[in-house]
Design a protein around this motif. Structure first.
Motif, PDB file in Angstrom:
ATOM      1  N   ALA A 169       0.829  -1.205   0.000  1.00 53.55           N
ATOM      2  CA  ALA A 169       0.000   0.000   0.000  1.00 53.55           C
ATOM      3  C   ALA A 169       0.866   1.258   0.000  1.00 53.55           C
ATOM      4  N   LEU A 170       1.971   1.234   0.734  1.00 55.27           N
ATOM      5  CA  LEU A 170       2.879   2.375   0.770  1.00 55.27           C
ATOM      6  C   LEU A 170       3.468   2.631  -0.614  1.00 55.27           C
ATOM      7  N   ILE A 171       3.958   1.574  -1.252  1.00 56.37           N
ATOM      8  CA  ILE A 171       4.572   1.717  -2.574  1.00 56.37           C
ATOM      9  C   ILE A 171       3.544   2.191  -3.598  1.00 56.37           C
ATOM     10  N   ASP A 172       2.335   1.625  -3.535  1.00 59.79           N
ATOM     11  CA  ASP A 172       1.275   2.048  -4.457  1.00 59.79           C
ATOM     12  C   ASP A 172       0.929   3.527  -4.253  1.00 59.79           C
ATOM     13  N   GLY A 173       0.861   3.941  -2.998  1.00 62.18           N
ATOM     14  CA  GLY A 173       0.528   5.331  -2.706  1.00 62.18           C
ATOM     15  C   GLY A 173       1.608   6.294  -3.177  1.00 62.18           C
ATOM     16  N   LEU A 174       2.858   5.955  -2.938  1.00 62.60           N
ATOM     17  CA  LEU A 174       3.963   6.802  -3.406  1.00 62.60           C
ATOM     18  C   LEU A 174       3.956   6.896  -4.932  1.00 62.60           C
ATOM     19  N   THR A 175       3.716   5.759  -5.580  1.00 62.86           N
ATOM     20  CA  THR A 175       3.702   5.743  -7.045  1.00 62.86           C
ATOM     21  C   THR A 175       2.586   6.622  -7.592  1.00 62.86           C
ATOM     22  N   LEU A 176       1.393   6.496  -7.009  1.00 63.25           N
ATOM     23  CA  LEU A 176       0.267   7.304  -7.463  1.00 63.25           C
ATOM     24  C   LEU A 176       0.563   8.790  -7.298  1.00 63.25           C
ATOM     25  N   GLN A 177       1.101   9.167  -6.147  1.00 61.56           N
ATOM     26  CA  GLN A 177       1.421  10.574  -5.911  1.00 61.56           C
ATOM     27  C   GLN A 177       2.485  11.073  -6.886  1.00 61.56           C
ATOM     28  N   ALA A 178       3.481  10.235  -7.165  1.00 58.10           N
ATOM     29  CA  ALA A 178       4.558  10.642  -8.065  1.00 58.10           C
ATOM     30  C   ALA A 178       4.072  10.812  -9.499  1.00 58.10           C
ATOM     31  N   VAL A 179       3.119   9.972  -9.913  1.00 53.48           N
ATOM     32  CA  VAL A 179       2.574  10.090 -11.267  1.00 53.48           C
ATOM     33  C   VAL A 179       1.664  11.311 -11.377  1.00 53.48           C
ATOM     34  N   LEU A 180       0.817  11.528 -10.379  1.00 52.17           N
ATOM     35  CA  LEU A 180      -0.151  12.622 -10.437  1.00 52.17           C
ATOM     36  C   LEU A 180       0.466  13.974 -10.073  1.00 52.17           C
ATOM     37  N   ARG A 181       1.432  13.954  -9.144  1.00 57.11           N
ATOM     38  CA  ARG A 181       2.033  15.218  -8.676  1.00 57.11           C
ATOM     39  C   ARG A 181       3.555  15.082  -8.596  1.00 57.11           C
ATOM     40  N   PRO A 182       4.221  14.946  -9.746  1.00 52.19           N
ATOM     41  CA  PRO A 182       5.677  14.731  -9.737  1.00 52.19           C
ATOM     42  C   PRO A 182       6.457  15.875  -9.085  1.00 52.19           C
ATOM     43  N   ASP A 183       5.876  17.095  -9.093  1.00 51.35           N
ATOM     44  CA  ASP A 183       6.550  18.214  -8.460  1.00 51.35           C
ATOM     45  C   ASP A 183       6.471  18.134  -6.940  1.00 51.35           C
TER      46      ASP A 183
END
Length: 204
Positions: A169-183
């Protein structure tokens, strides 16, 4: 003399076109026509290698999984090596980092995985592949934690299935945030969050 075409190489080239169109314009714009144009082929040539759009999408998903799997296997071999000189904590983190969009190539792959996963909600032909992705990812993460437990890096009473779910869940959440808000979610931040989480497992 007719040009000899390697069918598998051509199919992978078409999959590359799927990736480029999807990453640039979104999966909803990855029609057979747009993919053929991106690949520099006539649409009839694409249909020669794929019966329909669904078969092409499934092949592209399998190709994406193959590429990610190759990178993960390389790290898994190092982690599971009997060589006593290997820093297994560092090897485990490097393996888990392969699931995160830490550079341009992994960011594009993460974007594609998210696109296919979202599409599977309304496209039943994609669901089994997405489920397989999830199961394989969870299996790798579980293997990493079991190896850490076997080596004495985790407390004896660690609940491996629960911690596997939590880490996934942590990895999925980080990935989602990085894709949607890379800045907002930089590679350095993702690495720091993952390292902190692994520290909490060790010290639990």
């Amino acid at each position: 003399m007719p040009k000899i075409v390697d069918p598998e190489a051509r199919r992978r080239a078409v999959a590359e076109a799927v990736f480029r169109v999807s990453a640039r314009d979104g999966l909803e714009h990855a029609s057979l026509r747009s993919i053929a144009r991106e690949a520099g082929l006539a649409i009839g040539s694409v249909r020669h290698y794929f019966r329909d759009h669904a078969e092409l999408m499934i092949f592209a998903m399998d190709e994406l999984a193959r590429r990610v799997g190759e990178r993960i296997r390389m790290h898994a071999e190092r982690l599971l090596s009997p060589d006593p000189g290997i820093d297994r904590r560092a090897a485990a983190q490097e393996l888990l980092e392969e699931f995160l969009p830490l550079d341009a190539a992994r960011h594009e792959q993460a974007t594609l995985v998210l696109a296919f996963t979202t599409a599977a909600r309304t496209r039943p032909e994609l669901r089994s592949r997405v489920a397989e992705w999830d199961e394989n990812s969870r299996a790798v993460i579980t293997r990493v934690l079991r190896e850490a437990h076997r080596m004495g890096s985790l407390p004896n009473d660690t609940d491996i299935p629960l911690e596997s779910l939590r880490l996934t869940a942590l990895i999925d959440g980080l990935t989602l945030q990085a894709v949607l808000r890379p800045d907002h979610m930089s590679p350095a931040t993702m690495r720091r969050v993952l390292r902190r989480h692994l520290d909490t497992l060790k010290n639990a």
